[in-house]
Design an enzyme around this catalytic site. Structure first.
Site, PDB file in Angstrom:
ATOM      1  N   CYS A 134      -2.321  -0.165  -0.469  1.00 45.45           N
ATOM      2  CA  CYS A 134      -1.613  -1.186   0.308  1.00 45.45           C
ATOM      3  C   CYS A 134      -0.113  -1.130   0.049  1.00 45.45           C
ATOM      4  O   CYS A 134       0.383  -1.725  -0.919  1.00 45.45           O
ATOM      5  CB  CYS A 134      -2.150  -2.575  -0.010  1.00 45.45           C
ATOM      6  N   CYS A 137       1.567  -4.546   0.118  1.00 43.83           N
ATOM      7  CA  CYS A 137       1.380  -5.393  -1.065  1.00 43.83           C
ATOM      8  C   CYS A 137       2.151  -4.835  -2.269  1.00 43.83           C
ATOM      9  O   CYS A 137       2.755  -5.583  -3.025  1.00 43.83           O
ATOM     10  CB  CYS A 137      -0.081  -5.470  -1.493  1.00 43.83           C
ATOM     11  N   ASP A 138       2.090  -3.519  -2.465  1.00 45.72           N
ATOM     12  CA  ASP A 138       2.563  -2.937  -3.731  1.00 45.72           C
ATOM     13  C   ASP A 138       3.870  -2.157  -3.604  1.00 45.72           C
ATOM     14  O   ASP A 138       4.446  -1.765  -4.623  1.00 45.72           O
ATOM     15  CB  ASP A 138       1.480  -1.993  -4.298  1.00 45.72           C
TER      16      ASP A 138
END
Ligand code: NAP
Length: 308
Positions: A134, A137-138
């Protein structure tokens, strides 16, 4: 035990759209959306191909709007993760990981799909230590670092573009030289100076002890093996349906784990319907999930009205 006319399992575009149709048909409608209701779009940056938005809309914003729209209409949204579905005729019983149980006249399975992993050495050990599925997200944790993105679809190309904004070098590794990603997105990637394409290559090992230090690449045409130093590897090689929890239930799955449905989104069990990515072998698009969710919502409402 909670009683409801319609239980929808999953709160992505399919589940939310089904809920809108269910509640507007007068059904008591509950969506069990798991710990983070919203589905895969929560991990998507900008969406430009969901009709109705002049400018790109963030995946989080789009899902937040859908969930708020459901709530405004009277849908109950819970964070229960359904782990078991029982019954071969209405009413059906669904059990959540929390132990909560639901009894529903009709059920719509809209459980979506989750990231597929490469399954190569080092990948699992270094998940969360440089390996991620992701970028949204990261990605932030890789600011100023060099990263690899694996895949040739829209997710990989969009992840590469996103990461190129704050990573000095992004290498997109793809196993062939043709892409599934849209031509427009491919063109944007090709015109981005700090994105490099490594085609006809696979990552066959993720190197590093406590954190990722390199990807081992194998050229599938020549067999040549090279090491590419990097700090992060973003895996974007598609998705698998989130249906493992249905194994052992009477609901039929195909060989890929997709819920089998007919034109009316009916499963093999009368009163259980399915929609969205957990049924979709090819066109995993938010608008298609919403469309099949609408069909399932209408079909399930008709079923409930005949059976209550
Ligand atoms: P996808 O379109 O299925 O692409 C997966 C890619 O990973 C393919 O290029 C595939 O290679 C490669 N791949 C699969 N297994 C692999 C493996 N074991 N090792 C190496 N490579 C592997 O998946 P996606 O990109 O996640 O997209 C899923 C769906 O969401 C698509 O319908 C896509 O259009 C949609 N989507 C849309 C948007 C948007 O429109 N904004 C954004 C993201 C996703 P091959 O091509 O060789 O099979």
């Amino acid at each position: 035990m909670k009683q409801t006319d319609l239980l929808i399992i999953g709160a992505g575009p399919a589940g939310c759209t089904a809920a809108i149709y269910g509640v507007r048909a007068g059904l008591k409608t509950i969506v069990a959306g798991g710990a983070m209701p919203g589905g895969q779009l929560l991990q998507t940056n900008d969406i430009e191909n969901y009709a109705g938005f002049i400018n790109p809309v963030g995946g989080f914003e789009l899902m937040d709007n859908m969930l708020k729209q459901c709530k405004r209409l009277g849908v109950e949204i819970t964070t229960d993760q359904i782990v078991k579905l029982e019954g071969t005729k209405t009413p059906f019983t669904a059990t959540a990981a929390s132990g909560e149980q639901y009894q529903a006249t009709a059920v719509i399975i809209a459980a979506g799909a989750s990231a597929r992993w490469l399954g190569v050495p080092g990948e699992e050990k270094l998940r969360g230590h440089g390996v991620s599925a992701c970028a949204t997200c990261d990605g932030f944790f890789f600011k100023g670092k060099n990263v690899v993105v694996v895949g040739g679809g829209n997710t990989a190309f969009e992840d590469a573009l996103f990461l190129s904004q704050f990573c000095p070098s992004v290498t997109l590794v793809h196993r062939r030289d043709g892409f599934r990603a849209d031509a427009v997105t491919v063109e944007k990637v090709k015109n981005t100076a700090n994105i490099h394409l490594q085609l006809n290559c696979v990552v066959d090992d993720v190197l590093g002890t406590d954190k990722v230090t390199a990807a081992r690449l194998k050229n599938v045409q020549t067999g040549a093996v090279t090491e590419l130093a990097c700090d992060g590897i973003f895996v974007a090689v598609g998705a698998v349906p989130q249906t493992a929890w249905l194994k052992g239930s009477p609901v039929e799955l195909d060989e890929k784990g997709l819920v089998k449905v007919d034109y009316h989104q009916r499963t093999n069990i009368d009163g259980i319907f399915a929609a969205g990515d957990c049924t979709e072998p090819e066109f995993r698009q938010a608008s298609i999930a919403a469309g099949t969710g609408a069909k399932a919502g209408i079909a399930a409402s008709n079923f409930v009205n005949l059976h209550r």
